[in-house]
Design a protein around this motif. Sequence first.
Motif, PDB file in Angstrom:
ATOM      1  N   ALA A   1       4.164   0.763 -20.913  1.00  0.00           N
ATOM      2  CA  ALA A   1       3.028   1.577 -20.801  1.00  0.00           C
ATOM      3  C   ALA A   1       2.594   1.148 -19.888  1.00  0.00           C
ATOM      4  CB  ALA A   1       2.318   1.841 -22.271  1.00  0.00           C
ATOM      5  N   ILE A   2       3.024  -1.034 -20.703  1.00  0.00           N
ATOM      6  CA  ILE A   2       2.110  -1.688 -19.916  1.00  0.00           C
ATOM      7  C   ILE A   2       3.532  -1.959 -18.224  1.00  0.00           C
ATOM      8  CG2 ILE A   2       1.937  -4.485 -19.352  1.00  0.00           C
ATOM      9  CD1 ILE A   2       2.017  -4.486 -22.161  1.00  0.00           C
ATOM     10  N   ILE A   3       4.048  -2.277 -18.096  1.00  0.00           N
ATOM     11  CA  ILE A   3       5.175  -1.642 -16.786  1.00  0.00           C
ATOM     12  C   ILE A   3       4.378  -0.897 -15.814  1.00  0.00           C
ATOM     13  CG2 ILE A   3       7.323  -1.449 -16.073  1.00  0.00           C
ATOM     14  CD1 ILE A   3       8.944  -2.702 -17.846  1.00  0.00           C
TER      15      ILE A   3
ATOM     16  N   VAL B   1       3.924  10.998  -9.851  1.00  0.00           N
ATOM     17  CA  VAL B   1       5.238  10.601  -9.706  1.00  0.00           C
ATOM     18  C   VAL B   1       6.031   9.307  -9.643  1.00  0.00           C
ATOM     19  CG1 VAL B   1       6.674  11.092  -6.919  1.00  0.00           C
ATOM     20  CG2 VAL B   1       4.828  12.623  -7.529  1.00  0.00           C
ATOM     21  N   ARG B   2       5.407   8.351  -9.061  1.00  0.00           N
ATOM     22  CA  ARG B   2       5.136   6.926 -10.361  1.00  0.00           C
ATOM     23  C   ARG B   2       5.742   6.931 -11.067  1.00  0.00           C
ATOM     24  NH1 ARG B   2       1.240   3.696  -7.149  1.00  0.00           N
ATOM     25  NH2 ARG B   2      -0.555   5.561  -7.199  1.00  0.00           N
ATOM     26  N   THR B   3       5.001   7.561 -11.589  1.00  0.00           N
ATOM     27  CA  THR B   3       5.721   7.049 -13.508  1.00  0.00           C
ATOM     28  C   THR B   3       6.652   7.935 -13.509  1.00  0.00           C
ATOM     29  OG1 THR B   3       3.103   7.862 -13.825  1.00  0.00           O
ATOM     30  CG2 THR B   3       4.754   7.821 -15.887  1.00  0.00           C
ATOM     31  N   TYR B   4       6.905   9.213 -13.336  1.00  0.00           N
ATOM     32  CA  TYR B   4       8.646   9.811 -13.115  1.00  0.00           C
ATOM     33  C   TYR B   4       9.521   8.510 -13.570  1.00  0.00           C
ATOM     34  CZ  TYR B   4       6.574  14.035 -15.689  1.00  0.00           C
ATOM     35  OH  TYR B   4       6.161  15.152 -17.001  1.00  0.00           O
ATOM     36  N   GLY B   5       9.621   8.226 -11.638  1.00  0.00           N
ATOM     37  CA  GLY B   5      10.036   7.023 -11.454  1.00  0.00           C
ATOM     38  C   GLY B   5      10.379   5.890 -11.867  1.00  0.00           C
ATOM     39  N   TRP B   6       8.983   6.062 -12.422  1.00  0.00           N
ATOM     40  CA  TRP B   6       9.831   4.841 -13.484  1.00  0.00           C
ATOM     41  C   TRP B   6      10.130   4.982 -14.871  1.00  0.00           C
ATOM     42  CZ3 TRP B   6      10.238   0.128 -12.675  1.00  0.00           C
ATOM     43  CH2 TRP B   6       9.156  -0.903 -11.742  1.00  0.00           C
TER      44      TRP B   6
ATOM     45  N   TYR C   1      -4.410   7.271 -19.277  1.00  0.00           N
ATOM     46  CA  TYR C   1      -4.136   8.240 -19.623  1.00  0.00           C
ATOM     47  C   TYR C   1      -3.022   8.788 -19.492  1.00  0.00           C
ATOM     48  CZ  TYR C   1      -3.541  13.135 -21.096  1.00  0.00           C
ATOM     49  OH  TYR C   1      -2.763  14.292 -22.312  1.00  0.00           O
ATOM     50  N   VAL C   2      -2.741   9.267 -18.052  1.00  0.00           N
ATOM     51  CA  VAL C   2      -1.065   8.805 -17.921  1.00  0.00           C
ATOM     52  C   VAL C   2       0.400   8.524 -17.531  1.00  0.00           C
ATOM     53  CG1 VAL C   2       0.475  10.435 -15.544  1.00  0.00           C
ATOM     54  CG2 VAL C   2      -2.079  11.064 -15.149  1.00  0.00           C
ATOM     55  N   VAL C   3       0.030   7.507 -17.405  1.00  0.00           N
ATOM     56  CA  VAL C   3       1.238   6.649 -17.878  1.00  0.00           C
ATOM     57  C   VAL C   3       1.260   5.932 -19.458  1.00  0.00           C
ATOM     58  CG1 VAL C   3       1.573   4.412 -17.418  1.00  0.00           C
ATOM     59  CG2 VAL C   3       0.390   5.311 -15.711  1.00  0.00           C
TER      60      VAL C   3
ATOM     61  N   LEU D   1       0.821  -1.310  -0.218  1.00  0.00           N
ATOM     62  CA  LEU D   1       0.028  -0.383   0.177  1.00  0.00           C
ATOM     63  C   LEU D   1       0.772   1.296   0.197  1.00  0.00           C
ATOM     64  CD1 LEU D   1      -2.557  -1.108   2.586  1.00  0.00           C
ATOM     65  CD2 LEU D   1      -3.175  -0.910   0.246  1.00  0.00           C
ATOM     66  N   LEU D   2       2.431   1.643   0.368  1.00  0.00           N
ATOM     67  CA  LEU D   2       2.976   2.154   0.435  1.00  0.00           C
ATOM     68  C   LEU D   2       3.311   3.194  -0.679  1.00  0.00           C
ATOM     69  CD1 LEU D   2       4.405   4.511   2.761  1.00  0.00           C
ATOM     70  CD2 LEU D   2       6.689   2.852   1.548  1.00  0.00           C
ATOM     71  N   PRO D   3       3.518   2.216  -2.230  1.00  0.00           N
ATOM     72  CA  PRO D   3       3.441   3.251  -3.226  1.00  0.00           C
ATOM     73  C   PRO D   3       2.426   3.790  -3.311  1.00  0.00           C
ATOM     74  CG  PRO D   3       4.263   1.139  -3.063  1.00  0.00           C
ATOM     75  CD  PRO D   3       3.591   1.043  -2.339  1.00  0.00           C
ATOM     76  N   TYR D   4       1.257   3.003  -3.592  1.00  0.00           N
ATOM     77  CA  TYR D   4      -0.597   3.520  -3.646  1.00  0.00           C
ATOM     78  C   TYR D   4      -0.571   4.950  -2.762  1.00  0.00           C
ATOM     79  CZ  TYR D   4      -4.895   3.962  -4.434  1.00  0.00           C
ATOM     80  OH  TYR D   4      -6.307   3.949  -5.091  1.00  0.00           O
TER      81      TYR D   4
END
Length: 296
Positions: free
Chosen positions: A167-169, A129-134, A236-238, A120-123
């Motif tokens: 996108a899938i990742i 922010v998570r997208t730019y991290g990936w 949309y974002v990812v 749950l922490l990444p949620y």
Amino acid sequence: MSDIAVSNGSVNAAGLKSDARREELWMLAITFPAVLLVTLLVLLPMSWLSWLSLFDANGVFTLQNYARLAISGAYVTILIDTFVVSFAVTLLVAFLGYPVAYLMAQSSPKVTSILLTAVLLPYWTPVLVRTYGWMAILQRNGPLNDVLIAFGLVNEPVEFLYHTSGAIIGMTQIMLPYLIIPVYIALRGVDKDYLKAAAGLGASPTVAFWRIYFPLSLPGFAAGALLVFILSLGFYVVPALMGGGKVTVIAMRIERSVMVYPNWGAASALAVVLLVVTLLLLAISIRIARLAGNFR
């Protein structure tokens, strides 16, 4: 004496009907705010979009928006790509999420709390922010490619980003909690005595899992997978960031129709088609689940 009994029975029946009517009124009063909220925030906007899809830019009634979707190969391709990406994300989430939920259900309360926090922490982190991290991890000069090259697994950097795989990742990582939690709840509800009984009858742990444990967890697994699939249809974002423009899903096309052209009729028609197809898939899934339950 019999007349008194009949009279008492009539009074009791009338009282029960009165209590039932009073309970229905209370339930209506309790649920009215939620129904009103859903109507204002969901049903009315959906009705408005459906209405807009039936008119052109000049406000003239037309079915051209829907005809364009059926005739244009580009729209059909976008619709197919959206469902392919959503299906791939659902498969990956199921493959990765079920073992985690199983481990959580079988672990001690302390270990389960740690695993649940890790899930749950990444949620709690914003999707952007998570997208730019990936994107930082998966880029050509990112740490993932550095590790792969250092261990000799690849000779040159792998293009993870700006493709369907990127996108899938990204979508898979975001969708994992939506499957892990329902499956974990379903697994926690399975009575361990069933497994002990199976072991007592000579079943191996593998046989007991596939014949008893896994079938009993199917309701939670199906609910989580269906939730992941439906939510992935509207991403949309990812796809926009990690797909690099090479992956076009329906949400991106709707945004482009509104902001670039702008054509609210075409965008509304796309939204309505996506909604109808999603509802049809949901109805088919429910029907299959009921048939499977009756078969068992």
